[in-house]
Design a protein around this motif. Sequence first.
Motif, mmCIF file in Angstrom:
data_model
loop_
_atom_site.group_PDB
_atom_site.id
_atom_site.type_symbol
_atom_site.label_atom_id
_atom_site.label_comp_id
_atom_site.label_asym_id
_atom_site.label_seq_id
_atom_site.Cartn_x
_atom_site.Cartn_y
_atom_site.Cartn_z
ATOM 1 N N GLU A 153 0.848 -1.162 -0.009
ATOM 2 C CA GLU A 153 -0.255 -0.132 0.190
ATOM 3 C C GLU A 153 0.695 1.176 0.049
ATOM 4 O O GLU A 153 0.424 1.833 -0.683
ATOM 5 C CB GLU A 153 -0.869 0.089 1.005
ATOM 6 N N LEU A 154 1.857 1.279 0.760
ATOM 7 C CA LEU A 154 2.549 2.425 1.408
ATOM 8 C C LEU A 154 3.008 2.642 -0.740
ATOM 9 O O LEU A 154 3.489 4.110 -0.659
ATOM 10 C CB LEU A 154 3.612 2.574 1.994
ATOM 11 N N MET A 155 3.999 1.263 -0.441
ATOM 12 C CA MET A 155 4.647 1.947 -2.291
ATOM 13 C C MET A 155 3.755 2.529 -3.305
ATOM 14 O O MET A 155 4.604 3.062 -3.985
ATOM 15 C CB MET A 155 5.519 0.759 -2.348
ATOM 16 N N THR A 156 2.959 1.634 -3.363
ATOM 17 C CA THR A 156 1.737 2.027 -4.596
ATOM 18 C C THR A 156 1.114 3.711 -4.164
ATOM 19 O O THR A 156 1.010 4.760 -5.448
ATOM 20 C CB THR A 156 0.814 0.984 -4.209
ATOM 21 N N ASP A 157 0.964 3.777 -3.042
ATOM 22 C CA ASP A 157 0.724 5.144 -2.847
ATOM 23 C C ASP A 157 1.887 6.499 -2.707
ATOM 24 O O ASP A 157 1.588 7.505 -3.518
ATOM 25 C CB ASP A 157 0.572 5.585 -1.515
ATOM 26 N N ILE A 158 3.070 6.209 -2.814
ATOM 27 C CA ILE A 158 4.008 6.746 -2.873
ATOM 28 C C ILE A 158 4.770 6.514 -4.451
ATOM 29 O O ILE A 158 4.935 8.124 -4.874
ATOM 30 C CB ILE A 158 5.902 6.303 -1.549
ATOM 31 N N ASN A 159 4.391 5.534 -5.325
ATOM 32 C CA ASN A 159 4.143 5.637 -6.445
ATOM 33 C C ASN A 159 3.469 6.457 -7.557
ATOM 34 O O ASN A 159 3.877 7.757 -8.369
ATOM 35 C CB ASN A 159 4.209 4.147 -7.227
ATOM 36 N N SER A 160 2.001 6.844 -6.672
ATOM 37 C CA SER A 160 0.778 7.433 -7.376
ATOM 38 C C SER A 160 1.216 9.229 -6.940
ATOM 39 O O SER A 160 0.251 9.676 -7.717
ATOM 40 C CB SER A 160 -0.416 7.021 -6.463
ATOM 41 N N LYS A 161 2.361 9.314 -5.846
ATOM 42 C CA LYS A 161 2.688 11.208 -6.135
ATOM 43 C C LYS A 161 2.878 11.451 -7.153
ATOM 44 O O LYS A 161 3.963 10.684 -7.719
ATOM 45 C CB LYS A 161 2.717 11.025 -4.744
ATOM 46 N N LEU A 183 11.224 9.341 0.426
ATOM 47 C CA LEU A 183 10.334 8.505 1.092
ATOM 48 C C LEU A 183 9.433 7.236 1.120
ATOM 49 O O LEU A 183 9.911 7.108 2.577
ATOM 50 C CB LEU A 183 8.612 8.881 0.654
ATOM 51 N N TYR A 184 10.659 6.444 0.519
ATOM 52 C CA TYR A 184 10.300 5.370 1.120
ATOM 53 C C TYR A 184 11.829 4.893 2.192
ATOM 54 O O TYR A 184 11.796 4.247 2.774
ATOM 55 C CB TYR A 184 11.403 4.350 0.009
ATOM 56 N N VAL A 218 8.858 -6.216 -4.196
ATOM 57 C CA VAL A 218 8.068 -5.486 -4.603
ATOM 58 C C VAL A 218 8.839 -4.173 -4.244
ATOM 59 O O VAL A 218 8.702 -3.819 -5.206
ATOM 60 C CB VAL A 218 7.396 -5.359 -2.909
ATOM 61 N N VAL A 219 9.551 -4.323 -3.380
ATOM 62 C CA VAL A 219 10.601 -2.586 -3.397
ATOM 63 C C VAL A 219 11.551 -2.291 -4.734
ATOM 64 O O VAL A 219 11.741 -1.359 -5.317
ATOM 65 C CB VAL A 219 11.367 -2.562 -1.949
ATOM 66 N N TYR A 250 9.577 -1.664 -7.715
ATOM 67 C CA TYR A 250 9.257 0.421 -7.501
ATOM 68 C C TYR A 250 10.572 0.920 -7.816
ATOM 69 O O TYR A 250 10.914 2.076 -8.052
ATOM 70 C CB TYR A 250 8.168 0.897 -6.662
ATOM 71 N N ILE A 251 11.188 0.842 -6.522
ATOM 72 C CA ILE A 251 12.350 1.607 -7.186
ATOM 73 C C ILE A 251 13.314 1.285 -8.514
ATOM 74 O O ILE A 251 13.545 2.623 -8.713
ATOM 75 C CB ILE A 251 13.841 1.234 -6.678
ATOM 76 N N ARG A 252 12.839 0.993 -9.167
ATOM 77 C CA ARG A 252 13.602 0.190 -11.256
ATOM 78 C C ARG A 252 12.719 1.160 -11.946
ATOM 79 O O ARG A 252 13.079 2.038 -12.248
ATOM 80 C CB ARG A 252 13.317 -1.193 -11.296
ATOM 81 N N LYS A 253 10.991 1.292 -11.503
ATOM 82 C CA LYS A 253 10.246 1.866 -12.294
ATOM 83 C C LYS A 253 11.023 3.140 -11.605
ATOM 84 O O LYS A 253 10.282 4.436 -13.449
ATOM 85 C CB LYS A 253 8.767 1.961 -11.680
#
Length: 186
Positions: free
Chosen positions: A69-77, A87-88, A117-118, A121-124
């Motif tokens: 949830e936190l990683m998708t939330d950070i990604n959407s910002k 933030l991570y 999972v982490v 997102y870092i790759r993205k």
Amino acid sequence: MIIRVDKCSTFGIKETITKSVQYLPKLLINNNLIPTVKIGEAFQYLGRYFDFNMSNDNHKTELTTPVNELMTDINSKPLHPRNKLLLYSRYVLSKISWHFTIATLSKTWLIENIDPVVNQYIRKWLEIPTSGTLSTVFLTRNKFGQSIYPPSVKFIQCQRESFKAFQRKSFKTFSKSINQRTVEIY
């Protein structure tokens, strides 16, 4: 002392002929029945979950769900990738470090379930392809990295800190007992 029945629960394990089984004990305080922990369920005490099998399933779900949830939330910002990494490293790792300290998880489980999972997102955020390596990202700044820790490294740090705290506490009690013995000898 006043004991609040609504904040209590009972958990019972009894020994049968060949093995131990969980049962539902009936305890009363001031003619009020203390609620029991249902068979197969866990109860929480000081942040740690306990169940009959002494598994860490509750801690594992409380780790995987918030991380996703936190990683998708950070990604959407709409933030710069550097701010997303900040933030991570400052928020997400601090949110999950408590579970790393109190739960007996294995590093293998973390590497297989939380790290991917982490890493995804870092790759993205840094636009690193799947064939690229993240080892340079996880280096410290003086080695031209980003000083980002994967969850498995944070887990090892938390385990070391809790072990050091245990050693300090046991050393203090040991030295205190030695001091008391020397006083008794004289």
